[in-house]
Design a protein around this motif. Structure first.
Motif, PDB file in Angstrom:
ATOM      1  N   ALA A  73       0.826  -1.207   0.000  1.00  0.00           N
ATOM      2  CA  ALA A  73       0.000   0.000   0.000  1.00  0.00           C
ATOM      3  C   ALA A  73       0.863   1.261   0.000  1.00  0.00           C
ATOM      4  N   GLY A  74       2.186   1.075   0.056  1.00  0.00           N
ATOM      5  CA  GLY A  74       3.102   2.199  -0.039  1.00  0.00           C
ATOM      6  C   GLY A  74       3.526   2.829   1.271  1.00  0.00           C
ATOM      7  N   PHE A  75       3.261   2.159   2.384  1.00  0.00           N
ATOM      8  CA  PHE A  75       3.645   2.720   3.683  1.00  0.00           C
ATOM      9  C   PHE A  75       5.105   2.391   4.002  1.00  0.00           C
ATOM     10  N   PRO A  76       5.815   3.331   4.622  1.00  0.00           N
ATOM     11  CA  PRO A  76       7.195   3.051   5.051  1.00  0.00           C
ATOM     12  C   PRO A  76       7.193   2.214   6.329  1.00  0.00           C
ATOM     13  N   LEU A  77       8.310   1.619   6.648  1.00  0.00           N
ATOM     14  CA  LEU A  77       8.492   0.824   7.872  1.00  0.00           C
ATOM     15  C   LEU A  77       7.367  -0.196   8.072  1.00  0.00           C
TER      16      LEU A  77
ATOM     17  N   LEU B 116       7.157  -3.445   8.662  1.00  0.00           N
ATOM     18  CA  LEU B 116       7.206  -4.407   9.769  1.00  0.00           C
ATOM     19  C   LEU B 116       6.877  -3.723  11.091  1.00  0.00           C
ATOM     20  N   PHE B 117       7.404  -2.546  11.300  1.00  0.00           N
ATOM     21  CA  PHE B 117       7.086  -1.772  12.500  1.00  0.00           C
ATOM     22  C   PHE B 117       5.583  -1.476  12.564  1.00  0.00           C
ATOM     23  N   LEU B 118       5.005  -1.047  11.455  1.00  0.00           N
ATOM     24  CA  LEU B 118       3.569  -0.747  11.421  1.00  0.00           C
ATOM     25  C   LEU B 118       2.721  -2.003  11.642  1.00  0.00           C
ATOM     26  N   ALA B 119       3.199  -3.136  11.159  1.00  0.00           N
ATOM     27  CA  ALA B 119       2.470  -4.395  11.374  1.00  0.00           C
ATOM     28  C   ALA B 119       2.411  -4.726  12.864  1.00  0.00           C
ATOM     29  N   TRP B 120       3.531  -4.559  13.562  1.00  0.00           N
ATOM     30  CA  TRP B 120       3.543  -4.811  15.003  1.00  0.00           C
ATOM     31  C   TRP B 120       2.633  -3.828  15.737  1.00  0.00           C
ATOM     32  N   ILE B 121       2.696  -2.560  15.358  1.00  0.00           N
ATOM     33  CA  ILE B 121       1.834  -1.548  15.979  1.00  0.00           C
ATOM     34  C   ILE B 121       0.365  -1.915  15.770  1.00  0.00           C
ATOM     35  N   ALA B 122       0.025  -2.296  14.540  1.00  0.00           N
ATOM     36  CA  ALA B 122      -1.365  -2.667  14.231  1.00  0.00           C
ATOM     37  C   ALA B 122      -1.812  -3.862  15.069  1.00  0.00           C
ATOM     38  N   ALA B 123      -0.952  -4.868  15.214  1.00  0.00           N
ATOM     39  CA  ALA B 123      -1.314  -6.062  15.981  1.00  0.00           C
ATOM     40  C   ALA B 123      -1.578  -5.725  17.446  1.00  0.00           C
ATOM     41  N   PHE B 124      -0.722  -4.905  18.036  1.00  0.00           N
ATOM     42  CA  PHE B 124      -0.928  -4.526  19.437  1.00  0.00           C
ATOM     43  C   PHE B 124      -2.136  -3.595  19.594  1.00  0.00           C
ATOM     44  N   PHE B 125      -2.332  -2.687  18.640  1.00  0.00           N
ATOM     45  CA  PHE B 125      -3.481  -1.792  18.687  1.00  0.00           C
ATOM     46  C   PHE B 125      -4.782  -2.582  18.587  1.00  0.00           C
ATOM     47  N   GLU B 126      -4.837  -3.523  17.665  1.00  0.00           N
ATOM     48  CA  GLU B 126      -6.040  -4.345  17.520  1.00  0.00           C
ATOM     49  C   GLU B 126      -6.270  -5.205  18.761  1.00  0.00           C
ATOM     50  N   SER B 127      -5.213  -5.664  19.392  1.00  0.00           N
ATOM     51  CA  SER B 127      -5.358  -6.418  20.644  1.00  0.00           C
ATOM     52  C   SER B 127      -5.958  -5.535  21.738  1.00  0.00           C
TER      53      SER B 127
ATOM     54  N   ALA C 154     -11.605   2.683  17.055  1.00  0.00           N
ATOM     55  CA  ALA C 154     -11.781   1.588  16.100  1.00  0.00           C
ATOM     56  C   ALA C 154     -12.461   2.099  14.832  1.00  0.00           C
ATOM     57  N   GLY C 155     -13.430   2.992  14.980  1.00  0.00           N
ATOM     58  CA  GLY C 155     -14.105   3.566  13.817  1.00  0.00           C
ATOM     59  C   GLY C 155     -13.147   4.352  12.942  1.00  0.00           C
ATOM     60  N   ILE C 156     -12.312   5.162  13.557  1.00  0.00           N
ATOM     61  CA  ILE C 156     -11.307   5.928  12.802  1.00  0.00           C
ATOM     62  C   ILE C 156     -10.353   4.970  12.086  1.00  0.00           C
ATOM     63  N   TYR C 157      -9.936   3.943  12.795  1.00  0.00           N
ATOM     64  CA  TYR C 157      -9.020   2.946  12.249  1.00  0.00           C
ATOM     65  C   TYR C 157      -9.644   2.217  11.056  1.00  0.00           C
ATOM     66  N   VAL C 158     -10.906   1.861  11.183  1.00  0.00           N
ATOM     67  CA  VAL C 158     -11.607   1.139  10.119  1.00  0.00           C
ATOM     68  C   VAL C 158     -11.704   2.000   8.853  1.00  0.00           C
ATOM     69  N   VAL C 159     -11.981   3.291   9.017  1.00  0.00           N
ATOM     70  CA  VAL C 159     -12.052   4.179   7.852  1.00  0.00           C
ATOM     71  C   VAL C 159     -10.659   4.339   7.228  1.00  0.00           C
ATOM     72  N   PHE C 160      -9.641   4.467   8.068  1.00  0.00           N
ATOM     73  CA  PHE C 160      -8.265   4.528   7.568  1.00  0.00           C
ATOM     74  C   PHE C 160      -7.947   3.275   6.744  1.00  0.00           C
ATOM     75  N   LEU C 161      -8.301   2.108   7.256  1.00  0.00           N
ATOM     76  CA  LEU C 161      -8.042   0.861   6.542  1.00  0.00           C
ATOM     77  C   LEU C 161      -8.808   0.804   5.228  1.00  0.00           C
ATOM     78  N   ALA C 162     -10.041   1.276   5.241  1.00  0.00           N
ATOM     79  CA  ALA C 162     -10.860   1.264   4.022  1.00  0.00           C
ATOM     80  C   ALA C 162     -10.173   2.036   2.906  1.00  0.00           C
ATOM     81  N   PHE C 163      -9.750   3.259   3.210  1.00  0.00           N
ATOM     82  CA  PHE C 163      -9.120   4.080   2.182  1.00  0.00           C
ATOM     83  C   PHE C 163      -7.715   3.601   1.826  1.00  0.00           C
TER      84      PHE C 163
END
Length: 137
Positions: free
Chosen positions: A39-43, A45-56, A75-84
């Motif tokens: 999707a073009g995001f930097p870092l 692996l770091f963002l994947a870990w952040i997402a996993a802990f945030f979702e937990s 969660a609503g803000i996160y869901v809209v971010f993921l959608a776009f």
């Protein structure tokens, strides 16, 4: 009694969605990072870990009722971010299913907003939170 059952089921569904999302990330962190990178995001692996802990954390809040309204709003803000970010208009060409995935996020957002306004219910909920009743949330 019916209202309590419906609220508890909704909390279980919300929580289960985030538990599954986090579990898939923890089970395949590099795959998640690769998807984030696509999707073009930097870092990624770091963002994947952040997402996993945030979702937990979201799952814990939604399941226990602790900081429920705040978690539902985040969660609503996160869901809209993921959608776009992962299913937005730039991905619709040649992939009609992506439009469906995009729209599904807004259905989930509607439920999260409703939950944020109405709270975790009277039963089986830890009573803590930052937002107060005078805010309307």
């Amino acid at each position: 009694m019916g209202k309590t059952i419906a609220i508890c089921l909704a909390r279980l569904i919300f929580g289960a969605v985030f538990v599954m999302a986090a579990a898939f990330k923890f089970a395949g962190m590099q795959s998640t990072a690769d998807y984030i990178a696509s999707a073009g995001f930097p870092l990624p692996l770091f963002l994947a870990w952040i997402a996993a802990f945030f979702e937990s954390a979201l799952a814990i809040c939604l399941l226990t009722g602790a900081f429920f309204s705040e978690a539902a709003l985040l969660a609503g803000i996160y869901v809209v971010f993921l959608a776009f970010s992962f299913h937005g208009p730039n991905r619709w060409t040649g992939a009609q299913a992506e439009f469906g995935f995009f729209i599904d996020h807004f259905t989930f957002l509607a439920g999260l907003l409703f939950a944020a306004v109405h709270g975790p219910g009277e039963k089986l909920a830890v009573r803590v939170g930052i937002l107060r009743s005078e805010t309307g949330i």
